[in-house]
Scaffold this motif. Structure first.
Motif, mmCIF file in Angstrom:
data_model
loop_
_atom_site.group_PDB
_atom_site.id
_atom_site.type_symbol
_atom_site.label_atom_id
_atom_site.label_comp_id
_atom_site.label_asym_id
_atom_site.label_seq_id
_atom_site.Cartn_x
_atom_site.Cartn_y
_atom_site.Cartn_z
ATOM 1 N N ALA A 238 4.164 4.999 -16.125
ATOM 2 C CA ALA A 238 4.491 3.393 -16.284
ATOM 3 C C ALA A 238 4.785 2.681 -15.372
ATOM 4 O O ALA A 238 4.483 1.329 -15.045
ATOM 5 C CB ALA A 238 5.189 3.307 -17.578
ATOM 6 N N GLU A 239 5.713 2.937 -14.397
ATOM 7 C CA GLU A 239 6.348 2.267 -13.475
ATOM 8 C C GLU A 239 5.207 2.340 -12.096
ATOM 9 O O GLU A 239 5.552 1.696 -11.216
ATOM 10 C CB GLU A 239 7.375 2.903 -12.841
ATOM 11 N N GLU A 240 4.291 3.157 -12.111
ATOM 12 C CA GLU A 240 3.245 3.235 -10.838
ATOM 13 C C GLU A 240 2.375 2.150 -11.158
ATOM 14 O O GLU A 240 1.937 1.256 -12.107
ATOM 15 C CB GLU A 240 2.529 4.384 -11.005
ATOM 16 N N TRP A 241 1.834 1.554 -9.784
ATOM 17 C CA TRP A 241 0.802 0.446 -9.635
ATOM 18 C C TRP A 241 -0.475 1.022 -9.937
ATOM 19 O O TRP A 241 -0.789 2.261 -9.554
ATOM 20 C CB TRP A 241 0.835 -0.123 -8.384
ATOM 21 N N ILE A 242 -1.409 0.573 -10.432
ATOM 22 C CA ILE A 242 -2.879 0.986 -10.716
ATOM 23 C C ILE A 242 -3.647 1.049 -9.481
ATOM 24 O O ILE A 242 -3.733 -0.242 -9.073
ATOM 25 C CB ILE A 242 -3.558 0.078 -11.988
ATOM 26 N N ALA A 243 -4.218 2.059 -9.166
ATOM 27 C CA ALA A 243 -4.990 1.970 -8.131
ATOM 28 C C ALA A 243 -6.371 2.011 -8.245
ATOM 29 O O ALA A 243 -6.771 2.870 -9.155
ATOM 30 C CB ALA A 243 -4.831 3.505 -7.173
ATOM 31 N N LEU A 244 -7.274 1.118 -7.888
ATOM 32 C CA LEU A 244 -8.646 0.767 -8.193
ATOM 33 C C LEU A 244 -9.492 1.323 -7.316
ATOM 34 O O LEU A 244 -9.332 1.052 -6.131
ATOM 35 C CB LEU A 244 -8.469 -0.727 -8.482
ATOM 36 N N TYR A 245 -10.536 1.802 -8.150
ATOM 37 C CA TYR A 245 -11.716 2.497 -7.130
ATOM 38 C C TYR A 245 -13.003 2.029 -7.941
ATOM 39 O O TYR A 245 -13.101 2.035 -8.867
ATOM 40 C CB TYR A 245 -11.464 4.005 -7.001
ATOM 41 N N VAL A 246 -13.856 1.477 -6.712
ATOM 42 C CA VAL A 246 -15.096 0.900 -7.098
ATOM 43 C C VAL A 246 -16.091 1.229 -6.027
ATOM 44 O O VAL A 246 -15.716 1.642 -4.877
ATOM 45 C CB VAL A 246 -15.258 -0.502 -7.265
ATOM 46 N N THR A 247 -17.339 0.970 -6.445
ATOM 47 C CA THR A 247 -18.441 1.266 -5.180
ATOM 48 C C THR A 247 -18.920 0.161 -4.911
ATOM 49 O O THR A 247 -18.267 -0.987 -5.165
ATOM 50 C CB THR A 247 -19.431 2.353 -5.608
ATOM 51 N N ASP A 248 -20.067 -0.055 -4.403
ATOM 52 C CA ASP A 248 -20.978 -1.355 -3.734
ATOM 53 C C ASP A 248 -20.770 -2.391 -4.840
ATOM 54 O O ASP A 248 -21.519 -1.769 -5.923
ATOM 55 C CB ASP A 248 -22.017 -0.911 -3.188
#
Length: 421
Positions: A238-248
């Motif tokens: 819950a206390e962690e930030w969301i790490a976002l992964y996307v492509t082109d």
């Protein structure tokens, strides 16, 4: 599900074809097997034609089932991935596609340019087609759907592989630039998915939450969403930030997502990582417990999972199962298509017609299912495919006994849009 299509003899009538099916599917709590991403350019090796082999006629195959254990949530919020089951509904849909009736012989080349997502599946289809026609050479290249359309207009490829519907403006532009009509052939259905680590207890997400997480202007939420506690206060991360992964952003996968969750908005720059391919997005979600990514359904792996998505502000959530993708109930479903430019008579070259006919046969759909995609709709086959099937079936008993193996087949002439039935 693997298909074994026995080849025909050239000295008499077609002996028939048999398809052995081992249906499979993915459920909301499980994922499809990993499929390697095809290289940017691939020439398919040929396989010798098998001949003089007896085959059994097509008979209904009762789908088998395996027991699925329930997904359990342990005290530490660790998700247990359930074993795979056979999807009887998908198996029945595939069985409803017509048999592929071979024609005497094909020689030539087919170049397909476009969707990186579709490249491995098209490679599998090409290899299966080569088992019947080893003298057909394939050149399958990635590069993205947008580039594919440009190459199609320029005459650099026979088919553009596109993992989305062409807009009216795109079709009009192709017609204007090429001076010819366009045909779109849907061969399968795929989906853009929201992916998290398999140990993440979260199971669903709304369109508005996705907008708050991914869009820098977050037009659907009052405040941006940065931490997992803003989605699930009870989460162990819950206390962690969301790490976002996307492509082109220009890929069809990302366009499907942005059209749904953040139309005309830019991505946030906070904890934002751009990966080179959809499969690498899934790899990141497998590796990092705080990851959330946007990828393709077919690239799923056991250490990652997909979230059910709501398009109606949380009233209903739909998981990206093969059946939900097939029916279009899953909100980020998308078609996988072969697009071609017709000649001045409104026809498609016979070899291209026959490859499309193969892709929309039971054998071709078996290959597509094995690659992790949902089937096309057997009740909505293009009329020119229906005419090609009828022509091949009616010509087979006569054409196979009189045609030279080196002669160009006459089973599928003038079967494309605009041609007389």
């Amino acid at each position: 599900m693997k298909s074994i299509l026995c080849a025909f003899t050239l000295s008499g009538a077609i002996l028939g074809a048999a398809t052995l099916a081992e249906p499979q599917a993915a459920t909301a709590a499980q994922v499809a097997p990993t499929t390697p991403v095809a290289p940017a350019t691939k020439t398919i090796p040929t396989t010798p034609l098998v001949s003089e082999q007896s085959v059994a006629p097509k008979t209904p195959i009762a789908p088998t089932t395996t027991t699925i254990l329930p997904t359990t949530l342990g005290p530490d919020h660790v998700m247990t991935i359930a074993p795979e089951i056979i999807d009887e509904e998908i198996a029945k849909i595939i069985y409803d596609f017509p048999d592929y009736v071979p024609v005497p012989s094909w020689k030539g080349a087919i170049t397909i340019q476009g969707s990186d997502t579709m490249a491995p599946t098209l490679t599998a289809l090409a290899e299966a087609f080569n088992r019947l026609y080893p003298d057909v050479k394939f050149n399958i290249r990635g590069g993205g759907s947008d580039q594919a359309v440009q190459d199609l207009v320029a005459g650099a490829c026979d088919f553009a592989s596109v993992s989305n519907d062409l807009t009216d403006a795109e079709v009009a532009q192709i017609k204007k630039n090429s001076g010819a009509d366009v045909v779109e052939i849907k061969i399968a259905s795929g989906a853009a998915c929201v992916i998290v680590n398999a140990d993440n207890p979260m199971t669903q997400i709304t369109r508005e939450q996705l907008n708050g997480v991914f869009a820098i202007t977050h037009s659907m939420t009052k405040d941006p969403i940065f931490a997992w506690k803003e989605l699930d206060p009870t989460s162990p991360i819950a206390e962690e930030w969301i790490a976002l992964y996307v492509t082109d952003e220009n890929s069809s996968t990302m366009k499907t997502f942005t059209d749904f969750a953040m139309p005309n908005e830019r991505f946030t720059t906070s904890y934002f990582y751009r990966e080179p391919s959809p499969s690498s997005v899934v790899n990141a979600c497998c590796a990092y417990k705080t990851a959330m990514g946007i990828g393709s359904f077919k690239h799923m792996q056991p250490r990652a999972k997909t979230l059910a998505v709501s398009a109606d502000k949380g009233k209903t959530f739909v998981a990206p199962t093969k059946m939900n993708i097939y029916t279009g109930k899953y909100p980020m479903s998308r078609p996988l298509q072969l697009v071609a430019v017709l000649d001045k008579q409104g026809n498609l070259p016979p070899l291209l017609v026959d490859f499309a006919r193969f892709a929309l046969s039971e054998t071709g759909q078996d290959e597509i299912n094995d690659e992790g995609y949902s089937p096309a709709n057997p009740t909505k086959l293009p009329e020119f495919i229906k005419r090609a099937n009828a022509a091949a079936a009616s010509a087979a008993p006569h054409a196979l006994s009189t045609s030279s193996p080196d002669a160009a087949p006459s089973a599928v002439p003038n079967t494309t849009p605009g041609a007389a039935p």
